[in-house]
Design a protein around this motif. Structure first.
Motif, PDB file in Angstrom:
ATOM      1  N   VAL A   1     -14.225  -3.375  -0.416  1.00  8.10           N
ATOM      2  CA  VAL A   1     -14.532  -3.402   1.016  1.00  8.10           C
ATOM      3  C   VAL A   1     -13.235  -3.228   1.801  1.00  8.10           C
ATOM      4  O   VAL A   1     -12.303  -4.032   1.679  1.00  8.10           O
ATOM      5  CB  VAL A   1     -15.210  -4.729   1.420  1.00  8.10           C
ATOM      6  CG1 VAL A   1     -15.558  -4.725   2.909  1.00  8.10           C
ATOM      7  CG2 VAL A   1     -16.457  -4.971   0.576  1.00  8.10           C
ATOM      8  N   SER A   2     -13.164  -2.162   2.597  1.00  2.00           N
ATOM      9  CA  SER A   2     -11.979  -1.928   3.421  1.00  2.00           C
ATOM     10  C   SER A   2     -12.338  -0.991   4.563  1.00  2.00           C
ATOM     11  O   SER A   2     -13.098  -0.032   4.366  1.00  2.00           O
ATOM     12  CB  SER A   2     -10.852  -1.315   2.582  1.00  2.00           C
ATOM     13  OG  SER A   2      -9.715  -1.054   3.381  1.00  2.00           O
TER      14      SER A   2
ATOM     15  N   VAL B   1     -10.429  -6.151   1.605  1.00  2.00           N
ATOM     16  CA  VAL B   1      -9.171  -6.052   2.342  1.00  2.00           C
ATOM     17  C   VAL B   1      -9.459  -6.410   3.794  1.00  2.00           C
ATOM     18  O   VAL B   1     -10.162  -5.682   4.496  1.00  2.00           O
ATOM     19  CB  VAL B   1      -8.568  -4.634   2.244  1.00  2.00           C
ATOM     20  CG1 VAL B   1      -7.271  -4.561   3.052  1.00  2.00           C
ATOM     21  CG2 VAL B   1      -8.308  -4.255   0.790  1.00  2.00           C
ATOM     22  N   LEU B   2      -8.921  -7.526   4.225  1.00  2.00           N
ATOM     23  CA  LEU B   2      -9.188  -8.049   5.570  1.00  2.00           C
ATOM     24  C   LEU B   2      -7.869  -8.112   6.329  1.00  2.00           C
ATOM     25  O   LEU B   2      -7.063  -9.026   6.143  1.00  2.00           O
ATOM     26  CB  LEU B   2      -9.831  -9.438   5.479  1.00  2.00           C
ATOM     27  CG  LEU B   2     -10.154 -10.143   6.798  1.00  2.00           C
ATOM     28  CD1 LEU B   2     -11.123  -9.334   7.645  1.00  2.00           C
ATOM     29  CD2 LEU B   2     -10.708 -11.543   6.535  1.00  2.00           C
ATOM     30  N   ARG B   3      -7.632  -7.115   7.179  1.00  2.00           N
ATOM     31  CA  ARG B   3      -6.371  -6.998   7.906  1.00  2.00           C
ATOM     32  C   ARG B   3      -6.627  -6.743   9.386  1.00  2.00           C
ATOM     33  O   ARG B   3      -7.710  -6.294   9.762  1.00  2.00           O
ATOM     34  CB  ARG B   3      -5.528  -5.829   7.369  1.00  2.00           C
ATOM     35  CG  ARG B   3      -5.190  -5.894   5.910  1.00  2.00           C
ATOM     36  CD  ARG B   3      -4.488  -4.613   5.443  1.00  2.00           C
ATOM     37  NE  ARG B   3      -3.214  -4.409   6.119  1.00  2.00           N
ATOM     38  CZ  ARG B   3      -2.984  -3.458   7.014  1.00  2.00           C
ATOM     39  NH1 ARG B   3      -3.955  -2.622   7.369  1.00  2.00           N
ATOM     40  NH2 ARG B   3      -1.801  -3.335   7.583  1.00  2.00           N
ATOM     41  N   ASN B   4      -5.607  -6.985  10.189  1.00  3.42           N
ATOM     42  CA  ASN B   4      -5.643  -6.530  11.571  1.00  3.42           C
ATOM     43  C   ASN B   4      -5.368  -5.032  11.619  1.00  3.42           C
ATOM     44  O   ASN B   4      -4.698  -4.485  10.733  1.00  3.42           O
ATOM     45  CB  ASN B   4      -4.570  -7.248  12.403  1.00  3.42           C
ATOM     46  CG  ASN B   4      -4.881  -8.716  12.601  1.00  3.42           C
ATOM     47  OD1 ASN B   4      -6.024  -9.076  12.849  1.00  3.42           O
ATOM     48  ND2 ASN B   4      -3.867  -9.566  12.475  1.00  3.42           N
ATOM     49  N   ALA B   5      -5.851  -4.381  12.651  1.00  6.19           N
ATOM     50  CA  ALA B   5      -5.527  -2.973  12.860  1.00  6.19           C
ATOM     51  C   ALA B   5      -4.027  -2.814  13.070  1.00  6.19           C
ATOM     52  O   ALA B   5      -3.354  -3.707  13.596  1.00  6.19           O
ATOM     53  CB  ALA B   5      -6.277  -2.429  14.069  1.00  6.19           C
TER      54      ALA B   5
ATOM     55  N   GLY C   1     -17.504  -0.115  -8.619  1.00  2.00           N
ATOM     56  CA  GLY C   1     -18.795   0.580  -8.642  1.00  2.00           C
ATOM     57  C   GLY C   1     -19.269   1.026  -7.275  1.00  2.00           C
ATOM     58  O   GLY C   1     -20.275   1.732  -7.160  1.00  2.00           O
ATOM     59  N   GLY C   2     -18.556   0.631  -6.214  1.00  2.00           N
ATOM     60  CA  GLY C   2     -18.951   1.025  -4.871  1.00  2.00           C
ATOM     61  C   GLY C   2     -17.847   0.718  -3.884  1.00  2.00           C
ATOM     62  O   GLY C   2     -16.936  -0.080  -4.157  1.00  2.00           O
TER      63      GLY C   2
END
Length: 466
Positions: A273-274, A303-307, A354-355
């Motif tokens: 997830v990103s 992946v959880l980041r600020n822009a 896988g996704g």
């Protein structure tokens, strides 16, 4: 042709200062230098550093062969604002995009310097940097190629939709897939970004051809439509050279902890997830996504980041997005959350993936296609909604998280849970994974020696060194 001496020819890359654009032309630079042709990568000091630090899949020695030209941008009239989470488009980067046009003078001076010692200069410029390279037309034995950073599908229909029905120059063959609803217009970009694009289009027309980071295997029919739309302009060459990114991960980069974590899990069992470098989710949306991932029961890397801000390396100074208290501890057996830069190519290439739940920026799409990974499409802005339609309705290697007409709404944890289960645990998802795997195989064959893309790359090199 690899390794031949073409020292009398120099290639100058002029990227647009956003990560997805910087990355694509840096990948192309590596491909060109493999033919023994010097490459000059021209940008601001800050963005050249950003591109080098974040590039993946190439060894360090290959990177040192590229000649980076670090130019100074004018100072901002005011400090660039923090991202406005109510606006999906990265409007906070607009001041930076605007001042990038000031690179015209240093780039022009670089071209003049190279013209004194090279037989031919080839300028490859981003579509959004046409004004910066406009002086190429005054330099003898220099020519430019406009780089198209989105799929031919999205490029063609953006042009096609703008032509009044009575003025369309031809009918599209009914055998070519045209989705029922292709999103364009309001909400995809800001008026300021639209004006910048329109201003740059005024400088199109002096280039010798176009270069696409796509493959005829992926969207050949739409490349042909673009060629047909060029009409009688037979002098314009269309070179389809993608994917630019490596399709086999052999670069000597340090192993990231998430890749070690992936080694512990079975084939195709993890969803990645990103949402790229220009999107920040609201706290409420982060909560719904976290809950959806947890309830799906699926293994995941998130992946959880600020822009990115104006200086991408300042982004972490404002802290990291907050997760629900105790979340990482609860999911640690089957999930990992990353809040720094992640090695996306390496992740997508890993057998355990896988996704991919993605914003559908073209970088991410073509990397995922290259590695045979299906996509849960969650577009945010710009070309992403159109790319998502291409992925889900034309290539049929993904599922839509939400329709673009609902882009302003909060996506519930239940919707996210259902999408993940559809992609990873159903017969429908299995068919998508099969198509994605087959397409990935075809793409990798096309870039191998003797493949269609490899032959087209040879033709491009032969053209610029003629």
């Amino acid at each position: 042709m690899e390794g031949q001496n073409n020292s009398q020819v120099a290639v100058v890359m002029v990227p647009f200062p956003a990560q997805g654009h910087l990355n694509q032309l840096l990948h192309l630079s590596h491909l060109v230098i493999s033919y023994g042709i010097p490459v000059h990568y021209a940008g601001s000091t800050m963005h050249n550093h950003q591109a080098k630090v974040r590039v993946q899949g190439w060894d360090t020695e290959s990177l040192t062969k590229i000649q980076f030209h670090d130019f100074q941008l004018p100072p901002y009239t005011s400090p660039p604002p923090k991202p406005d989470l109510s606006v999906p488009f990265p409007a906070h980067l607009q001041p930076l995009f605007d001042i990038s046009t000031h690179l015209r003078k240093p780039v022009s001076e670089l071209l003049e310097q190279l013209s004194a010692k090279c037989r031919r200069i080839i300028v490859v410029h981003d579509s959004l940097m046409a004004s910066v390279v406009q002086d190429v037309k005054f330099i003898p034995m220099a020519e430019s190629f406009r780089f198209v950073s989105i799929p031919a599908f999205s490029q063609f229909f953006s042009f096609w939709e703008a032509i009044p029905e009575s003025d369309k120059p031809f009918q599209i063959d009914p055998s070519i897939t045209i989705p029922r609803c292709i999103p364009f217009g309001e909400g995809m970009i800001t008026p300021e970004a639209s004006r910048l694009a329109a201003d740059q289009m005024k400088f199109w027309g002096f280039e010798s051809g176009r270069i696409y980071n796509t493959s005829r295997v992926i969207d050949g029919p739409y490349v042909e439509l673009l060629e047909k739309l060029s009409g009688n302009d037979s002098e314009t060459k269309h070179f389809v050279l993608g994917p630019f990114n490596p399709v086999e991960m052999t670069g000597s980069r340090k192993t990231h902890r998430c890749l070690e974590w992936l080694n512990e899990h079975e084939k195709g069992s993890v969803i990645y997830v990103s949402f790229g470098t220009t999107t920040s989710l609201t706290e409420e949306q982060i909560g719904e996504l976290a809950t959806g991932l947890e309830k799906s029961g699926q293994k995941f890397i998130w992946v959880l980041r600020n822009a990115d801000k104006g200086d991408a390396f300042d982004s972490a100074k404002d802290g990291y997005p907050k997760l629900l208290e105790g979340y990482e501890e609860r999911v640690k057996e089957r999930g990992i959350v990353i809040q720094e830069w992640a090695p996306q190519l390496g992740i997508l290439a890993h057998r355990s993936i896988g996704g991919f739940m993605s914003h559908c920026g073209w970088n991410s799409c073509i990397e995922s296609i290259s590695m045979g990974v299906p996509i849960a499409a969650w577009p945010m802005h710009s070309d992403q909604p159109t790319n998502a339609v291409f992925i889900t309705e034309v290539l049929r290697i993904g599922v839509m998280v939400r329709d673009w007409e609902d882009s302003g709404k909060l996506i519930s944890s239940a919707t996210i849970e259902n999408v993940i289960k559809t992609l990873m645990k159903t017969k429908e998802g299995e068919e998508m994974r099969k198509r994605a795997s087959e397409l990935g195989d075809d793409v990798r064959k096309s870039v191998a020696k003797g493949g269609a893309t490899s032959i087209e790359m040879d033709a491009f090199i032969a053209h610029i060194t003629r």
